[in-house]
Motif scaffolding. Structure first.
Motif, PDB file in Angstrom:
ATOM      1  N   GLY A 216       0.671  -1.325  -0.048  1.00 20.31           N
ATOM      2  CA  GLY A 216      -0.016   0.038  -0.089  1.00 20.31           C
ATOM      3  C   GLY A 216       0.803   1.280   0.112  1.00 20.31           C
ATOM      4  O   GLY A 216       0.496   2.147   0.689  1.00 20.31           O
ATOM      5  N   GLY A 217       2.055   1.197  -0.514  1.00 20.64           N
ATOM      6  CA  GLY A 217       2.707   2.343  -0.736  1.00 20.64           C
ATOM      7  C   GLY A 217       3.744   2.608   0.459  1.00 20.64           C
ATOM      8  O   GLY A 217       4.154   3.675   0.595  1.00 20.64           O
ATOM      9  N   TRP A 218       3.806   1.423   1.369  1.00 21.02           N
ATOM     10  CA  TRP A 218       4.624   1.596   2.653  1.00 21.02           C
ATOM     11  C   TRP A 218       5.814   0.400   2.688  1.00 21.02           C
ATOM     12  O   TRP A 218       5.189  -0.736   2.098  1.00 21.02           O
ATOM     13  N   PHE A 219       6.493   0.578   3.308  1.00 17.13           N
ATOM     14  CA  PHE A 219       7.590  -0.525   3.880  1.00 17.13           C
ATOM     15  C   PHE A 219       7.183  -1.203   5.206  1.00 17.13           C
ATOM     16  O   PHE A 219       7.104  -0.332   5.979  1.00 17.13           O
ATOM     17  N   ALA A 220       6.919  -2.394   4.902  1.00 17.36           N
ATOM     18  CA  ALA A 220       6.416  -3.071   6.298  1.00 17.36           C
ATOM     19  C   ALA A 220       7.719  -3.668   7.124  1.00 17.36           C
ATOM     20  O   ALA A 220       8.336  -4.263   6.614  1.00 17.36           O
ATOM     21  N   SER A 221       7.872  -3.201   8.337  1.00 16.16           N
ATOM     22  CA  SER A 221       9.009  -3.312   9.123  1.00 16.16           C
ATOM     23  C   SER A 221       9.244  -4.851   9.589  1.00 16.16           C
ATOM     24  O   SER A 221      10.255  -5.405   9.927  1.00 16.16           O
ATOM     25  N   GLY A 222       8.142  -5.484   9.916  1.00 22.30           N
ATOM     26  CA  GLY A 222       7.980  -6.508  10.769  1.00 22.30           C
ATOM     27  C   GLY A 222       8.261  -6.506  12.127  1.00 22.30           C
ATOM     28  O   GLY A 222       8.024  -7.295  13.119  1.00 22.30           O
ATOM     29  N   ASP A 223       8.239  -5.080  12.701  1.00 17.32           N
ATOM     30  CA  ASP A 223       8.306  -4.632  14.029  1.00 17.32           C
ATOM     31  C   ASP A 223       7.146  -4.197  14.550  1.00 17.32           C
ATOM     32  O   ASP A 223       6.468  -3.789  13.861  1.00 17.32           O
ATOM     33  N   LEU A 224       6.880  -4.404  15.658  1.00 16.49           N
ATOM     34  CA  LEU A 224       5.492  -4.104  16.443  1.00 16.49           C
ATOM     35  C   LEU A 224       5.545  -3.041  17.489  1.00 16.49           C
ATOM     36  O   LEU A 224       6.895  -2.832  18.302  1.00 16.49           O
ATOM     37  N   GLY A 225       4.919  -2.043  17.673  1.00 18.20           N
ATOM     38  CA  GLY A 225       5.065  -0.918  18.330  1.00 18.20           C
ATOM     39  C   GLY A 225       4.122  -0.005  18.673  1.00 18.20           C
ATOM     40  O   GLY A 225       2.778  -0.387  18.429  1.00 18.20           O
ATOM     41  N   VAL A 226       4.021   0.960  19.506  1.00 19.12           N
ATOM     42  CA  VAL A 226       2.779   1.682  19.479  1.00 19.12           C
ATOM     43  C   VAL A 226       3.275   3.156  19.216  1.00 19.12           C
ATOM     44  O   VAL A 226       4.359   3.557  19.180  1.00 19.12           O
ATOM     45  N   MET A 227       2.223   4.054  19.097  1.00 16.26           N
ATOM     46  CA  MET A 227       2.393   5.396  18.883  1.00 16.26           C
ATOM     47  C   MET A 227       1.922   6.260  20.072  1.00 16.26           C
ATOM     48  O   MET A 227       0.716   6.153  20.450  1.00 16.26           O
TER      49      MET A 227
END
Length: 541
Positions: free
Chosen positions: A415-426
């Motif tokens: 979707g126009g993004w690179f998926a890091s595979g890392d989980l996090g919070v904002m």
């Protein structure tokens, strides 16, 4: 009379107002502007920017004379020595692609990289001659070898020519050209490959240029910064710092082995101002013998690679080293997210400052977008510091893609993004905080437990030197946290003591149910190899 809008006035890009971006311009400028300023230090060796630029041009000229050019891969396996620094300029000056190989890889993996990247030449540091020799045999191709000679290392010659002899074939006046397109590849970096063959990550000149400049902005690096190479140059091209150092006409202080004694000695003797390293390096320095410590000037460190425990940040800053926390992946040219510090945080208590710094932060000046989102829908999660999602990035410092692996490239770009595979919070203030790799999250009784959160608590215990937490299969809960711990020299702690310490400092269900003492396996860049610990946890009775 109307002349049309601004897009209809014939204002076009041309040689006078447009040039492709490349970090090669940085070394040209450093040599022209500061020819006599120190550029490279390695033991007793001292070279200025004019000399270093001349050697890079000689390397480029020699490679070009041997027929190497655009799209050809030139590999190097070397420690953080001047030749490795020169390779970051001399090889791409020909249009060729630099492939700096991880020095701790086994021969089988090195052979795979040489073949997959189609290396046309291999430059070898004698420290790694045995591995390189085995890899060449396994590769089964006739790859020309250039030997870097070091009188302090007794190793067999693998090639017909030495590095200095190769340079003698080239000219310091070699007329290198900027890339025809800034999208051209500048380097090829391979991921660690813990679950199969490593993937070849392709960097372009534009991304290398912008991330190198973003490093300077993120760190507020002054002109002529004195940078110590504690971070391997083979790792994401040293997070683009070879090019950053050239951009600010700094000093490249080389270091073969990352040990506390030479690091503190170089801090003092060479007046180091900046260095980088994984949290494991910071932890080593914080726990070094007091007699090694002691310097009387400001030093800054940028740390990334794994979430640094707040306790480690506090200990390092107590020594007088200012910590900047960054985050990124091989696929994002190293650090693309930085925990940008705000002046209003200066007066916070030390523990709170350390907790703020342990967050990964905001996008650096080169990254176009950063979000935490649902991995399926790509809908951003609430900025509440609690709702977990996958970290996505996009911008100029995202890789071209994976070499010869369109399926993996397509999977990582969504979707126009690179998926890091890392989980996090904002967090509400827009700062990202990494909670875990998706594969490292522990699901116990239906509840998600962040291994990073448990590790952060363990690091607060006065006896703990290192800690890593992974999932251990459990018949009742599905998984429970299993902590692998290395104790500080001369300190003692029982497993139940550490478990109870965690229970007192976090939700009780998150505390480890098992503690295993011993040394932790690590990669060459200091990351703890959790996949090995997961295997060990599964085998526990």
């Amino acid at each position: 009379m109307a002349q049309g809008n601004i897009y209809e006035t014939g204002l076009e890009a041309g040689p006078a107002n447009f040039e492709q971006l490349s970090p090669l311009r940085f070394i040209e400028r450093a040599a022209a502007t500061f020819p006599d300023a120190p550029a490279v230090i390695h033991g007793d060796l001292r070279r200025n920017w004019a000399e270093t630029y001349a050697r890079c041009r000689q390397l480029a000229g020699a490679l070009a004379a041997r027929g190497l050019g655009k799209g050809d891969t030139v590999a190097i396996i070397a420690a953080n020595i001047p030749e490795m620094f020169e390779a970051h300029f001399g090889i791409p000056m020909t249009g060729a692609v630099l492939n700096a190989i991880n020095t701790r890889l086994d021969a089988q993996t090195v052979a795979f990289i040489l073949n997959h990247g189609e290396a046309k030449l291999l430059i070898v540091d004698p420290e790694f001659a045995d591995t390189a020799s085995q890899a060449l045999q396994i590769a089964g191709r006739d790859i020309p070898v250039v030997d870097i000679l070091d009188p302090a290392i007794d190793a067999p010659r693998l090639g017909q020519i030495s590095y200095e002899e190769l340079l003698a074939e080239g000219s310091a006046d070699f007329d290198w050209q900027m890339p025809a397109s800034e999208w051209d590849a500048i380097s090829l970096n391979y991921t660690s490959g813990t679950t199969g063959d490593p993937k070849g990550v392709v960097y372009h000149h534009r991304g290398a240029t912008l991330n190198a400049m973003a490093n300077i902005i993120s760190w507020q690096m002054p002109q002529h910064a004195r940078y110590l190479w504690t971070l391997p140059m083979f790792h994401c091209n040293g997070w683009c710092f070879p090019w950053s150092i050239a951009a600010n006409a700094g000093v490249c202080i080389c270091l073969r082995a990352v040990r506390a004694e030479p690091i503190f000695r170089l801090f003092r003797d060479e007046k180091v101002t900046h260095f980088c390293g994984a949290p494991i390096v910071l932890n080593m320095l914080a726990n070094a013998p007091d007699e090694l410590k002691g310097f009387d000037h400001p030093i800054k460190v940028m740390t990334a690679g794994a979430p640094p425990p707040a306790a480690v940040i506090s200990a390092v800053e107590a020594m007088g080293i200012e910590v900047t926390h960054a985050y990124g992946l091989t696929e994002t040219y190293g650090p693309s997210v930085v925990c940008a510090w705000k002046d209003e945080w200066d007066d916070r208590p030390a523990d709170e400052r350390a907790r703020l710094k342990s967050r990964q932060g905001v996008r650096n000046a080169a990254l176009g977008g950063l979000m935490v989102a649902d991995p399926e829908t790509l809908v951003p999660v609430p900025a509440d510091g609690a709702t977990m999602g996958e970290i996505f990035m996009r911008g100029n410092n995202v890789m071209k893609g994976y070499l010869k692996n369109p399926a993996a490239t397509q999977k990582s770009f969504r979707g126009g993004w690179f998926a890091s595979g890392d989980l996090g919070v904002m967090h509400p203030d827009g700062y990202v905080e990494l909670k875990d790799r998706s594969k490292d999250i522990i699901i116990s009784g239906g509840e998600n437990i962040s291994s990073v959160e448990v590790e952060d608590v363990l690091y607060r215990h006065p006896a703990v030197m290192e800690a890593a937490v992974v999932a251990r299969p459990d018949p009742q809960w599905g998984e429970t946290p299993c902590a692998f711990v290395t104790l500080k020299a001369g300190r003692h702690a029982e497993a139940e003591e550490l478990i109870e310490f965690c229970r007192q400092n976090m939700a009780r269900y998150k505390a480890p149910k098992t503690v295993v003492f011993g040394e932790l396996p690590k990669t060459s860049t200091g990351k703890i190899q959790k996949f090995l610990l997961r295997n060990q946890a599964r085998e526990l009775i």
